[in-house]
Design a protein around this motif. Structure first.
Motif, PDB file in Angstrom:
ATOM      1  N   ALA B  28       0.765  -1.194   0.053  1.00 29.28           N
ATOM      2  CA  ALA B  28       0.216  -0.007  -0.069  1.00 29.28           C
ATOM      3  C   ALA B  28       0.840   1.189  -0.111  1.00 29.28           C
ATOM      4  CB  ALA B  28      -1.065  -0.052   1.230  1.00 29.28           C
ATOM      5  N   ILE B  81      -3.979   3.498   6.502  1.00 29.59           N
ATOM      6  CA  ILE B  81      -2.850   2.357   6.461  1.00 29.59           C
ATOM      7  C   ILE B  81      -2.413   1.756   7.699  1.00 29.59           C
ATOM      8  CG2 ILE B  81      -0.839   1.409   5.315  1.00 29.59           C
ATOM      9  CD1 ILE B  81      -1.311   3.282   3.008  1.00 29.59           C
ATOM     10  N   ASN B  83      -4.004   1.818  10.444  1.00 29.71           N
ATOM     11  CA  ASN B  83      -5.341   1.281  11.072  1.00 29.71           C
ATOM     12  C   ASN B  83      -5.190  -0.034  10.615  1.00 29.71           C
ATOM     13  OD1 ASN B  83      -6.328   2.703  13.159  1.00 29.71           O
ATOM     14  ND2 ASN B  83      -7.470   4.298  11.853  1.00 29.71           N
ATOM     15  N   VAL B  84      -5.059  -0.400   9.222  1.00 27.30           N
ATOM     16  CA  VAL B  84      -5.042  -1.428   8.586  1.00 27.30           C
ATOM     17  C   VAL B  84      -4.333  -2.313   9.256  1.00 27.30           C
ATOM     18  CG1 VAL B  84      -4.832  -2.570   6.185  1.00 27.30           C
ATOM     19  CG2 VAL B  84      -6.309  -0.377   6.386  1.00 27.30           C
ATOM     20  N   PHE B  87      -4.958  -4.327  12.207  1.00 27.21           N
ATOM     21  CA  PHE B  87      -5.837  -5.384  12.372  1.00 27.21           C
ATOM     22  C   PHE B  87      -5.389  -6.505  11.420  1.00 27.21           C
ATOM     23  CE2 PHE B  87      -8.878  -2.125  13.165  1.00 27.21           C
ATOM     24  CZ  PHE B  87      -9.669  -2.626  14.379  1.00 27.21           C
ATOM     25  N   TYR B  88      -4.667  -6.351  10.035  1.00 28.15           N
ATOM     26  CA  TYR B  88      -4.342  -7.498   9.222  1.00 28.15           C
ATOM     27  C   TYR B  88      -2.977  -7.644   9.451  1.00 28.15           C
ATOM     28  CZ  TYR B  88      -8.685  -6.741   6.755  1.00 28.15           C
ATOM     29  OH  TYR B  88     -10.174  -6.538   6.476  1.00 28.15           O
ATOM     30  N   PRO B  93      -2.239  -4.872  -0.456  1.00 28.46           N
ATOM     31  CA  PRO B  93      -3.567  -5.020  -0.756  1.00 28.46           C
ATOM     32  C   PRO B  93      -3.918  -6.592  -1.033  1.00 28.46           C
ATOM     33  CG  PRO B  93      -2.520  -3.327  -2.061  1.00 28.46           C
ATOM     34  CD  PRO B  93      -1.282  -3.954  -1.295  1.00 28.46           C
ATOM     35  N   ILE B  96      -5.375  -8.224   2.000  1.00 29.72           N
ATOM     36  CA  ILE B  96      -6.538  -7.605   2.666  1.00 29.72           C
ATOM     37  C   ILE B  96      -7.837  -7.838   1.764  1.00 29.72           C
ATOM     38  CG2 ILE B  96      -7.243  -5.251   3.538  1.00 29.72           C
ATOM     39  CD1 ILE B  96      -4.383  -4.838   3.681  1.00 29.72           C
ATOM     40  N   LYS B  97      -8.534  -8.808   1.786  1.00 29.42           N
ATOM     41  CA  LYS B  97      -9.817  -9.035   1.142  1.00 29.42           C
ATOM     42  C   LYS B  97     -10.913  -9.657   1.642  1.00 29.42           C
ATOM     43  CE  LYS B  97      -7.126 -12.720  -0.959  1.00 29.42           C
ATOM     44  NZ  LYS B  97      -6.288 -13.310  -1.958  1.00 29.42           N
ATOM     45  N   ASN B  98     -11.150  -9.096   2.888  1.00 32.44           N
ATOM     46  CA  ASN B  98     -12.663  -9.646   3.504  1.00 32.44           C
ATOM     47  C   ASN B  98     -13.768  -9.038   2.813  1.00 32.44           C
ATOM     48  OD1 ASN B  98     -11.675 -10.724   5.703  1.00 32.44           O
ATOM     49  ND2 ASN B  98     -11.703  -9.293   7.096  1.00 32.44           N
ATOM     50  N   LEU B  99     -13.404  -7.814   2.064  1.00 31.94           N
ATOM     51  CA  LEU B  99     -14.843  -7.303   1.461  1.00 31.94           C
ATOM     52  C   LEU B  99     -14.648  -7.659   0.112  1.00 31.94           C
ATOM     53  CD1 LEU B  99     -14.696  -3.534   2.940  1.00 31.94           C
ATOM     54  CD2 LEU B  99     -16.558  -5.488   3.400  1.00 31.94           C
ATOM     55  N   LYS B 100     -15.727  -8.558  -0.511  1.00 22.32           N
ATOM     56  CA  LYS B 100     -15.578  -8.952  -1.811  1.00 22.32           C
ATOM     57  C   LYS B 100     -16.879  -9.489  -2.456  1.00 22.32           C
ATOM     58  CE  LYS B 100     -13.023 -13.227  -1.493  1.00 22.32           C
ATOM     59  NZ  LYS B 100     -11.861 -13.670  -1.193  1.00 22.32           N
ATOM     60  N   ASP B 101     -16.900  -9.797  -3.646  1.00 20.07           N
ATOM     61  CA  ASP B 101     -18.555 -10.397  -4.178  1.00 20.07           C
ATOM     62  C   ASP B 101     -18.289 -11.794  -3.853  1.00 20.07           C
ATOM     63  OD1 ASP B 101     -20.212  -8.528  -5.058  1.00 20.07           O
ATOM     64  OD2 ASP B 101     -18.850  -7.894  -6.555  1.00 20.07           O
TER      65      ASP B 101
END
Lengths: 498, 101
Positions: B28, B81, B83-84, B87-88, B93, B96-101
């Motif tokens: 990132a 970043i 903050n990210v 947690f991770y 990048p 970091i893929k909790n949010l995805k379709d």
């Protein structure tokens, strides 16, 4: 170096003459400074201090914007930076209304109430974003466009990452900030070329239009495409929509509600202003017109088709708002100079509906913890007020009478049809067909919510927590407004067309 | 005097390098560096074009605003970043893929 001293007094007079028009922004600036002070010193004794100051500031600024509605167009403010015409003045009022709803939403939200750092800083950020949104709706200079877009973007990144309570929230903020910064860098690169081609930053000026006409078409097209990226990011239309579902899902619900409404109002106003600043026969206009046309069609199709697969409510609403962006772009194309009534009506109704939907979603989440459509099973009879209101808003979002969503869509379709009869542009007919088709598609995913809430049964008992918040009251008021505007659309349309 | 074309070529190279850093997505922080390169390409263009604008100096003023805003955006991005990372335990990048379709 030209001599600036001899005419410095006339320059100062020019600036001072423009300041009364910017009174709402000055009020907001003062409120912003005061809110930082109250956040540091007053909130210790009076917990609602910053909240009260923010609400008062937004109402005062909104009031001044309303008072200015009937004034004539003030162009060439601050040496061609801003133009306060009727359309810009109305977007200012609309933005103030959305910001006020957002402040109340944050104030009632559980997640923000429990946050150890309190919400004072969020209110300050919001006030700065509000100034940016106001300027964006009135900008006529590329410099002002860039500064206002950045003001809104930087504030929005902070809002999304404000809680940073769980991993997903920080992830959403990171995706947002990286994607947004890339888009604004690309936009800045495009702007530098537009400046180089024309030697002028005011995109409404004659020198700018002549400069663009004298440049090789391919170069103009490339520069405009780059600039389009930055606006596309703010409006989240295809192909600059990738961040939307992730950010809307990860952000705290009030912030999602804000991001799906306020920046779109200002962004659409900006897009319309750029498009209609250029003469119809100029190459730049035709190029931009085609770009907007194609992305409106793709945006409507993709937004609505992708929403079909979603079950997480906020993610589904994110795709639905992408679909609505396509509709807004269609309204921009149908709008011809002076007839901004249809576009403003659609924007007002859309903001009300979206704010209302997220208010209900947040209320339901705070009482039952349900965030997915499958968790809504059997909740309808247990929380009748919330779900009836929710379903009414969804009906309005689909565009079924007697709600104002129907009137708004009807007005846009009529305007597009009128535009086709006038110009004979086949693209307009395609827009019309795609618009009607996607309205039908949207029915399928919106109706998942009433289907689950009312017709399916929950296994086991439903655990509903008591709550003291006035969220449901505000949400019900938005439903009432949506219904009343559906039955009496003249109240708003009449005002806009004066 | 250095002709205008030279500035534009350097700007285009900077922009392309920045775009590559963004698209490669290794880290990132490197993406941020890429964004900064792209912004600097644009600033170089603005100042180079601004030489021919003797009345208003629009390009130079624009460049100043762009520098300030870029700094503000980078400050916000670094805070996020950080903050990210809490947690991770990673700033890649790809991880970091909790949010995805």
């Amino acid at each position: 170096m030209p001599q600036l001293l001899p005419d410095i007094s006339t320059k100062l007079d020019h600036i001072l003459a423009g300041l009364p028009v910017l009174l709402p922004e000055m009020v907001l600036t003062v409120t912003f400074l005061v809110s930082i002070g109250t956040g540091l010193f007053v909130d210790r004794w009076w917990k609602q201090g910053t909240f009260a100051v923010t609400v008062a500031g937004i109402i005062l600024a909104g009031g001044y914007s309303i008072l200015q509605l009937s004034q004539p167009t003030a162009s060439d403010l601050l040496f061609g930076m801003l133009e306060a015409d009727a359309f810009g003045r109305y977007t200012r009022v609309l933005t103030a209304a959305v910001c006020l709803l957002f402040v109340l939403f944050v104030h009632a939200n559980q997640g923000f109430k429990a946050h150890p750092k309190k919400t004072a800083d969020l209110y300050s950020i919001l006030l700065a974003v509000h100034i940016g949104l106001n300027l964006m709706g009135m900008a006529t200079s590329w410099l002002m466009v860039f500064v206002s877009i950045e003001m809104v973007s930087i504030g929005s990144y902070l809002m999304v990452g404000y809680l940073a309570k769980e991993a997903r929230q920080t992830e959403a903020a990171m995706k947002y900030v990286l994607f947004g910064s890339v888009c604004s860098a690309v936009m800045l690169y495009g702007l530098s070329f537009l400046y180089g081609f024309t030697g002028n930053l005011d995109f409404t000026s004659a020198a700018h239009i002549q400069g663009l006409a004298a440049t090789a078409p391919l170069l103009t097209a490339m520069a405009l495409l780059f600039v389009f990226t930055g606006i596309g990011f703010k409006l989240s239309f295809v192909p600059f929509h990738f961040w939307t579902p992730d950010v809307y899902q990860g952000a705290p619900t009030p912030v999602t509600a804000f991001l799906s409404t306020a920046p779109k109002i200002a962004g659409v106003a900006l897009l319309a202003r750029i498009l209609y600043a250029w003469p119809v026969e100029s190459l730049a206009y035709q190029y931009l017109h085609t770009l907007i046309l194609v992305s409106a069609i793709v945006t409507m199709l993709l937004g609505n088709l992708a929403a079909l697969r979603q079950t997480y409510v906020k993610r589904m609403m994110a795709y639905s708002s992408i679909g609505h962006t396509g509709f807004l772009m269609m309204a921009v194309l149908a709008y011809s100079a002076g007839e901004y009534g249809v576009l403003l009506f659609y924007l007002s109704v859309y903001s009300l509906m979206n704010m209302g939907v997220f208010l209900f979603a947040d209320y339901i989440e705070s009482r039952t913890g349900a965030t997915d459509v499958s968790e809504y099973n059997g909740l309808g009879p247990a929380m009748p007020v919330a779900f009836v209101g929710f379903v009414l808003l969804l009906i309005s979002l689909t565009g079924i009478p007697p709600t104002s969503g129907f009137v708004a869509k009807l007005l846009v379709f009529t305007a597009v049809f009128g535009n086709w009869q006038l110009t004979g542009n086949p693209g307009m007919i395609i827009l019309l067909i795609v618009g009607a088709l996607t309205t039908v598609i949207s029915l399928f995913y919106y109706f998942k919510i009433p289907l689950n809430a009312f017709l399916r049964k929950q296994e086991g008992s439903v655990d509903i927590r008591p709550t003291q918040s006035y969220l449901v009251l505000i949400a019900t008021l938005t439903v009432l407004a949506v219904l009343l505007l559906g039955i009496f659309p003249d109240w708003l349309v009449g005002t806009f067309q004066k | 005097m250095i002709p205008l074309t030279h500035f534009l070529v350097v700007g285009a190279c900077l922009f392309a390098i920045g775009l590559y850093a963004v698209l490669a997505r290794r880290n990132a922080i490197l993406v941020l560096v890429g964004i900064e390169l792209m912004i600097n390409a644009a600033i170089l263009n603005l100042v180079a074009f601004g030489r021919y604008d003797k009345t208003m100096y629009g390009g130079q003023v624009f460049a100043l605003f762009a520098i300030v805003l870029a700094a503000a955006a980078v400050a916000v991005a670094l805070a996020i970043i950080l903050n990210v990372y809490k947690f991770y335990r990673s700033v890649n990048p790809e991880d970091i893929k909790n949010l995805k379709d």
